[in-house]
Design a protein around this motif. Sequence first.
Motif, short mmCIF file in Angstrom:
data_model
loop_
_atom_site.label_atom_id
_atom_site.label_comp_id
_atom_site.label_asym_id
_atom_site.label_seq_id
_atom_site.Cartn_x
_atom_site.Cartn_y
_atom_site.Cartn_z
N MET A 54 -6.78 2.44 -8.42
CA MET A 54 -5.44 2.37 -9.03
C MET A 54 -4.49 3.35 -8.33
N ALA A 55 -5.00 4.54 -8.05
CA ALA A 55 -4.17 5.54 -7.41
C ALA A 55 -3.70 5.04 -6.05
N ASP A 56 -4.59 4.38 -5.34
CA ASP A 56 -4.22 3.88 -4.01
C ASP A 56 -3.11 2.84 -4.12
N ILE A 57 -3.25 1.96 -5.09
CA ILE A 57 -2.23 0.92 -5.27
C ILE A 57 -0.89 1.57 -5.59
N ALA A 58 -0.95 2.53 -6.51
CA ALA A 58 0.28 3.21 -6.90
C ALA A 58 0.87 3.95 -5.71
N PHE A 59 0.02 4.57 -4.91
CA PHE A 59 0.50 5.26 -3.72
C PHE A 59 1.22 4.31 -2.78
N LEU A 60 0.65 3.16 -2.60
CA LEU A 60 1.23 2.18 -1.71
C LEU A 60 2.65 1.82 -2.15
N LEU A 61 2.76 1.53 -3.47
CA LEU A 61 4.07 1.20 -4.02
C LEU A 61 5.02 2.39 -3.86
N LEU A 62 4.50 3.56 -4.15
CA LEU A 62 5.32 4.77 -4.07
C LEU A 62 5.88 4.93 -2.67
N ILE A 63 5.02 4.76 -1.67
CA ILE A 63 5.47 4.93 -0.29
C ILE A 63 6.53 3.88 0.06
N PHE A 64 6.31 2.66 -0.43
CA PHE A 64 7.31 1.63 -0.19
C PHE A 64 8.68 2.05 -0.72
N PHE A 65 8.71 2.53 -1.96
CA PHE A 65 9.99 2.91 -2.53
C PHE A 65 10.57 4.16 -1.89
N LEU A 66 9.68 5.07 -1.48
CA LEU A 66 10.16 6.26 -0.78
C LEU A 66 10.90 5.86 0.49
N VAL A 67 10.35 4.89 1.19
CA VAL A 67 10.94 4.50 2.47
C VAL A 67 12.24 3.75 2.25
N THR A 68 12.28 2.89 1.25
CA THR A 68 13.49 2.07 1.07
C THR A 68 14.61 2.83 0.37
N THR A 69 14.27 3.94 -0.28
CA THR A 69 15.31 4.65 -1.03
C THR A 69 16.38 5.20 -0.11
#
Lengths: 157, 180
Positions: free
Chosen positions: B15-30
């Motif tokens: 779960m943490a990995d999935i959340a990390f993936l999403l987090l990184i996506f939003f970090l980059v697009t922000t």
Amino acid sequence: MSKFKKKRGKSVPAISTASLPDIIFILLFFFMVVTVMKDADLKVDVVVPEATELVKLEKKSLVSYLYIGKPKEKYQNVAGNAPRLQLNDQFAEIGDIPLFLEKEREKVLEALRPLMFASLRGDRDVTMGIVQDVKTELRKNGQLKVNYSARLRANEL
Amino acid sequence: MPKDRQAPEINASSMADIAFLLLIFFLVTTTIDIDKGVTVRLPPWSEEPPETLTLNTRNVYSVLVNQHDELLVRGEPMELKELRDNAKEFIINPKKLENMSENPKKAIISLKNDRGTSYGVYLSVYNELKAAYSEIYEDESQSRFGETYEQLTIDKKKAIRADIPLVISEAEPTEFGAED
């Protein structure tokens, strides 16, 4: 009291990572909320000028953006390399401004319309000719509140 | 088969990995995009040519930016960095000179540019003129109320602005340096 007997010599228990996902999710939600997806795909190069008398535009929904700059390299064979105006996602002519403003106004509640701003995001190297034409067109259409987009100037003149 | 066997626990470690993936996506697009700029209020459009006001030349601070991005202030060439202090002096006229504004209320800044002037320079000039006024407001607020202009109530701000109105009149640009 055997309950409080010191557990000596035992190895340190592994730290539970069960709450790690929760922490990550909180961060995730923060960024999801803060993220503003770029609303327009820029087809012109815009490096905004620097200034010091900056005012923040608070309500994004009340701002219409007009971009002015040289077309990006990949569009230059279609659009030429003279400075162009971009409205929404495409190149536009000065004559497209009235319709654009009308559409922007329709998105906003009538009571809030007088508060609308036109944000002019012009490249610092474009000449005033095209900017002036845009300004004149804005004036003709009663959009008198204009914000020249700029960055804060860090060093002295 | 015993029926009441416990359902096996789902392994949640990924779960943490999935959340990390999403987090990184939003970090980059922000893009925490703070939209800032110099705010102006354009004069309403009218078809008729504006009436020619006869102003006393001592009250007019004319600024011309030509197509080579050079400044001409009241007939004299000037560097951009001198503009702010020069404009301030003109508006306040502390020494009551004959060739500067009678009082801040009557001072008018006239800004004119060519079509070939670069937008960056035009905005810098506009910014300096605005900055001159905000420095004057700041000084005025300190001497009148002993507070910074930011902290004043709206009424007090209005009082200052009424005494020292910001008037930047923009003339139609000349055709020099027009792109074809």
